[in-house]
Write an enzyme that holds these catalytic residues in place. Sequence first.
Site, PDB file in Angstrom:
ATOM      1  N   THR A  28     -37.670 -22.454  14.292  1.00 57.60           N
ATOM      2  CA  THR A  28     -36.661 -22.165  13.261  1.00 57.60           C
ATOM      3  C   THR A  28     -37.337 -21.934  11.921  1.00 57.60           C
ATOM      4  O   THR A  28     -36.945 -21.054  11.151  1.00 57.60           O
ATOM      5  CB  THR A  28     -35.654 -23.327  13.190  1.00 57.60           C
ATOM      6  N   GLU A  39     -31.020 -32.211  11.588  1.00 52.62           N
ATOM      7  CA  GLU A  39     -31.408 -30.800  11.655  1.00 52.62           C
ATOM      8  C   GLU A  39     -32.457 -30.480  10.584  1.00 52.62           C
ATOM      9  O   GLU A  39     -33.388 -29.709  10.801  1.00 52.62           O
ATOM     10  CB  GLU A  39     -30.143 -29.954  11.453  1.00 52.62           C
TER      11      GLU A  39
END
Length: 292
Positions: A168, A120
């Site tokens: 993001t 991530e």
Amino acid sequence: MVTVRAPATSANLGSGFDVFGVALDRPADVVRVRRASETTIEVTGAGSQFIPEDPDENTVGAVAEALDAPAHIHIDKGVRPASGLGSSAASAAAAAVALDRLYDRGLSKKELVPIAAKGEKVVSGDAHDDNVAPSILGGFTIATEGGVTKVDADIPLVTCLPDIVVSTRDARAVVPDGARTAQVVKTVGNAATLTTGMHRSDPDLVGRGMDDSVVTPARAELITGYDAVREAAFEAGATGVTISGAGPSVVAACHESDQRAIATAMVEAFDDAGVEARVYQTGIGRGAEVVD
Ligand code: HSE
């Protein structure tokens, strides 16, 4: 060869920024791995043209490195990237579970969470566990520095994915540096309400606990039509509405009887704002599973 299905997720749920997440019962990524002398990656499926296959740039490359498990990794994307539905986390979660099995590492699912979170970090610049934890463990998860807590919960959800891309990194750049004490007090109350609601599988408490005045308003600016979609979902019976993960998806909690009307209302509200959207009538699902 090992094949693993790992679900999309919805993180934050409003009051639990970087802490709360739920596994969704659909969509999902499917990752197939086979041993190799060095890691290579192939990506197919939703939005695959935007996903780098270089192991240094792909979320699963970091996972293979962390497990010292070189492999040919095929990712079939069910979750479009930059959707707010934990796309990169689903791939990382599936790869962690698959490579652990392929190389008989014997790690528990909880031990695989920080390993998947390394993947991530490649994508978002930050190693937060709130998407990878539910994608691996299923249910509702609370990810803190002290570890991950999982609650099995059954809450009907609607997730609506507009045809907008929000990375993001961009969505994290608008998060305020701090919050006032009054906002912190409100957030603690909402987070506690939401957690109690999950324990009771009570959509009213969960919905009430999704309210957030710290992170969500800043991010809403990045999502064309957000305010109208939120209002339309509430009018159709949603008990709570917020941005899913870093956006642009919007997630609503509800009673099952209102699910279809909320789904329709959200798509129509995006459409009125000139944005095409697809919708999932979903719920809280299981975590990553070996399917082959
Ligand atoms: N908690 C994260 C965020 C989820 O909202 O930025 C996205 O990875």
